[in-house]
Enzyme design. Structure first.
Site, mmCIF file in Angstrom:
data_model
loop_
_atom_site.group_PDB
_atom_site.id
_atom_site.type_symbol
_atom_site.label_atom_id
_atom_site.label_comp_id
_atom_site.label_asym_id
_atom_site.label_seq_id
_atom_site.Cartn_x
_atom_site.Cartn_y
_atom_site.Cartn_z
ATOM 1 N N LYS A 132 0.831 -1.211 0.000
ATOM 2 C CA LYS A 132 0.000 0.000 0.000
ATOM 3 C C LYS A 132 0.860 1.254 0.000
ATOM 4 O O LYS A 132 0.667 2.165 -0.809
ATOM 5 C CB LYS A 132 -0.915 0.006 1.227
ATOM 6 C CG LYS A 132 -1.695 1.321 1.421
ATOM 7 C CD LYS A 132 -2.508 1.313 2.698
ATOM 8 C CE LYS A 132 -1.732 1.769 3.897
ATOM 9 N NZ LYS A 132 -1.827 3.217 4.132
ATOM 10 N N ASN A 133 1.822 1.305 0.926
ATOM 11 C CA ASN A 133 2.613 2.522 1.069
ATOM 12 C C ASN A 133 3.508 2.782 -0.134
ATOM 13 O O ASN A 133 3.854 3.929 -0.424
ATOM 14 C CB ASN A 133 3.455 2.462 2.355
ATOM 15 C CG ASN A 133 2.604 2.576 3.609
ATOM 16 O OD1 ASN A 133 1.483 3.087 3.556
ATOM 17 N ND2 ASN A 133 3.113 2.097 4.718
ATOM 18 N N ARG B 233 -3.597 10.540 4.366
ATOM 19 C CA ARG B 233 -2.341 11.257 4.561
ATOM 20 C C ARG B 233 -1.484 11.309 3.301
ATOM 21 O O ARG B 233 -0.868 12.335 2.986
ATOM 22 C CB ARG B 233 -1.557 10.570 5.691
ATOM 23 C CG ARG B 233 -0.190 11.179 5.984
ATOM 24 C CD ARG B 233 -0.316 12.490 6.695
ATOM 25 N NE ARG B 233 0.955 13.160 6.832
ATOM 26 C CZ ARG B 233 1.106 14.379 7.335
ATOM 27 N NH1 ARG B 233 0.050 15.052 7.740
ATOM 28 N NH2 ARG B 233 2.284 14.935 7.430
ATOM 29 N N CYS C 84 -5.103 8.427 9.509
ATOM 30 C CA CYS C 84 -5.309 7.875 10.846
ATOM 31 C C CYS C 84 -4.845 8.847 11.920
ATOM 32 O O CYS C 84 -3.835 9.528 11.766
ATOM 33 C CB CYS C 84 -4.530 6.565 11.000
ATOM 34 S SG CYS C 84 -5.288 5.159 10.173
ATOM 35 N N ARG D 215 1.938 14.464 12.275
ATOM 36 C CA ARG D 215 2.825 14.185 11.157
ATOM 37 C C ARG D 215 2.867 15.449 10.303
ATOM 38 O O ARG D 215 2.230 15.555 9.259
ATOM 39 C CB ARG D 215 2.325 12.969 10.364
ATOM 40 C CG ARG D 215 2.484 11.675 11.140
ATOM 41 C CD ARG D 215 2.034 10.471 10.344
ATOM 42 N NE ARG D 215 0.586 10.327 10.351
ATOM 43 C CZ ARG D 215 -0.058 9.349 9.729
ATOM 44 N NH1 ARG D 215 0.610 8.450 9.053
ATOM 45 N NH2 ARG D 215 -1.369 9.256 9.794
ATOM 46 N N ASP E 241 4.508 0.275 12.030
ATOM 47 C CA ASP E 241 3.264 -0.267 11.487
ATOM 48 C C ASP E 241 3.039 -1.734 11.846
ATOM 49 O O ASP E 241 2.003 -2.305 11.493
ATOM 50 C CB ASP E 241 3.227 -0.097 9.964
ATOM 51 C CG ASP E 241 2.809 1.300 9.540
ATOM 52 O OD1 ASP E 241 2.366 2.077 10.408
ATOM 53 O OD2 ASP E 241 2.915 1.614 8.340
ATOM 54 N N ILE F 250 8.142 6.363 17.004
ATOM 55 C CA ILE F 250 7.836 7.025 15.739
ATOM 56 C C ILE F 250 6.629 7.958 15.878
ATOM 57 O O ILE F 250 6.685 9.130 15.535
ATOM 58 C CB ILE F 250 7.578 5.987 14.631
ATOM 59 C CG1 ILE F 250 8.748 5.000 14.542
ATOM 60 C CG2 ILE F 250 7.364 6.677 13.295
ATOM 61 C CD1 ILE F 250 10.084 5.602 14.203
ATOM 62 N N ARG G 241 -8.574 0.122 4.345
ATOM 63 C CA ARG G 241 -7.591 1.054 3.781
ATOM 64 C C ARG G 241 -6.255 0.370 3.544
ATOM 65 O O ARG G 241 -5.472 0.813 2.710
ATOM 66 C CB ARG G 241 -7.385 2.251 4.713
ATOM 67 C CG ARG G 241 -8.578 3.192 4.809
ATOM 68 C CD ARG G 241 -8.249 4.413 5.654
ATOM 69 N NE ARG G 241 -6.947 4.936 5.291
ATOM 70 C CZ ARG G 241 -5.951 5.158 6.149
ATOM 71 N NH1 ARG G 241 -6.133 4.914 7.431
ATOM 72 N NH2 ARG G 241 -4.802 5.628 5.742
#
Length: 423
Positions: free
Chosen positions: A22-23, A94, A118, A123, A309, A331, A401
């Site tokens: 996904k990222n 995001r 989220c 961030r 994550d 993080i 998502r």
């Protein structure tokens, strides 16, 4: 809203195919804005975030065709570009901020809403905008929108020193620098596999990039980029999530498409906890070595460290491990919101600031729980695999998502799991 119902106590056996990341896909898709020629992504994940990015890019003028049940995304941005990314779309995710760099690079100006996503902590966009300003852009915040303009209509190469290794900022600056005049050097760049994947795709389009995967990335700007076909890298977070499933539930699962280099730090923690992870011809096979896993301490760090994550999923596993574990989240703040829900299921967890202490219990008990964010959602499903009775995970729209067909993938290896549509 849909719910996921899990009945625990069933060991797992079989294969789970791991999707594209996904990222990675959410960074690769905006790269279409850098070229008038087609960009095609294969091994794309089928997720609601991909649909949101598709909607955003189409609003900017991209033509996107989804093929092979969503696993191939064919994109082209050859016409007139709209340089305003509206709040109504950007607020959903995001990663929408990743259109800022490409729009500035190609058109010399852009108006992009501040993003959503989220609620796992601050961030800020400052690191993105500071880097673009060093490349000659002027950026003003007005009514929730970033108004950006490149001096003379063209970004210029610069040396950019990030205060921390931001994945999103590295991606935004790297894309912007591909069409900038001169050389850009990013110091303290993020080193994640998704960064390497984006750089590989951009090189296929004709970009000149060196050093991806290290802390210093150098980009020599070119006049134009062409088209390319690029396979999205395996999703290391989905991979880690499903590697934990047989550890929690018992049994043995082979994760097809898994690669050890994507999850090395995570796999080290599993090994220390008494879990067998072996490489196969098709991926990674995971099983407990001897009974319950044992406690292990975890500190989240940028890649190649333990991924933030996977922290929520790891906590679910440690809830049923022997002994006391300490998880330190370095993080994101506010990323222990799943802990109270796990406690509802009988877990013993104490949270103090960015540290959670987990004392393992022999068995958790099913309960109705509420998903607070994407990774928390799947951590509760994993916990349900080990719990006595029925666990109902509510508000699973977060889940969609980042995970495609969770109930199908876990159900295929023996989990008692189903989705219940909302009324």
């Amino acid at each position: 809203m849909d719910s996921i119902i899990v009945k625990g106590g069933k060991p797992l056996s079989g294969q789970i195919h791991i999707a594209g990341a996904k990222n990675a896909a959410l960074a690769l898709m905006p790269a279409t804005l850098l070229s008038e020629e087609p960009l095609t992504l294969t091994n794309a994940p089928r997720l609601s975030d991909i649909k949101t990015m598709t909607e955003l890019l189409q609003s900017l003028g991209a033509e996107i065709t989804s093929m092979q049940d969503g696993k191939v995304q064919a994109m082209s941005t050859h016409g007139t570009i709209n340089t305003t990314a509206d709040y109504d779309i950007v607020r959903k995710m995001r990663a929408s901020n990743l259109v800022l760099g490409p729009l500035l690079a190609r058109e010399g100006h852009a108006v992009v809403s501040l993003p959503g996503g989220c609620a796992i902590g601050a961030r800020p966009m400052d690191i993105h905008t500071d880097g673009l300003e060093k490349m000659g852009a002027s950026i003003d915040l007005k009514d929730g929108y970033l108004h950006a303009k490149a001096a003379g209509g063209k970004l210029k190469g610069a040396v950019i020193d990030f205060p921390f290794a931001s994945v999103g900022a590295t991606e935004n600056i790297m894309m912007a620098a591909t069409l900038a005049k001169g050389t850009t050097v990013i110091n303290n760049a993020a080193r994640e596999p998704e960064i390497v994947d984006l750089a590989t795709c951009l090189r296929r389009m004709g970009a000149q990039i060196d050093g991806d995967g290290t802390a210093t990335i150098t980009i020599q700007g070119v006049d134009r980029l062409g088209g390319a076909t690029h396979p999205v890298v395996t999703d290391r977070i989905e991979l880690g999530t499903y590697m934990l499933a047989p550890v929690i539930a018992g049994g043995e699962v082979e994760c097809i498409g898994g690669r050890m280099d994507l999850v090395a730090a995570f796999a080290e923690k599993l090994d220390a906890s008494g879990v067998s992870v072996t490489e196969t011809a098709n991926g990674l096979k995971v099983a407990r070595k001897n009974g319950r896993p044992t406690a292990v301490d975890v500190t989240t760090e940028p890649f190649p460290g333990f991924p933030t994550d996977l922290q929520a999923q790891m906590m679910a596993m440690l809830c049923v491990a022997e002994g006391k574990s300490v998880l330190e989240e370095k993080i994101f703040e506010n990323r222990f919101m799943h802990a109270p829900e796990l406690v509802r299921m009988g877990a013993e967890i104490e949270v103090h600031g960015g540290t959670a202490t987990v004392t393992g219990v022999e068995r958790m008990k099913g309960a109705p729980v509420m998903a607070t964010d994407l990774r928390a959602s799947v951590s509760l499903i994993l916990a349900g695999l080990a719990a006595e009775g029925e666990t109902q995970v509510n508000r699973v729209y977060h889940l969609d998502r980042g995970y495609e067909h969770v109930e199908d993938k876990l159900g295929a290896v023996g989990a008692d799991i189903k989705r219940v549509p909302g009324s």
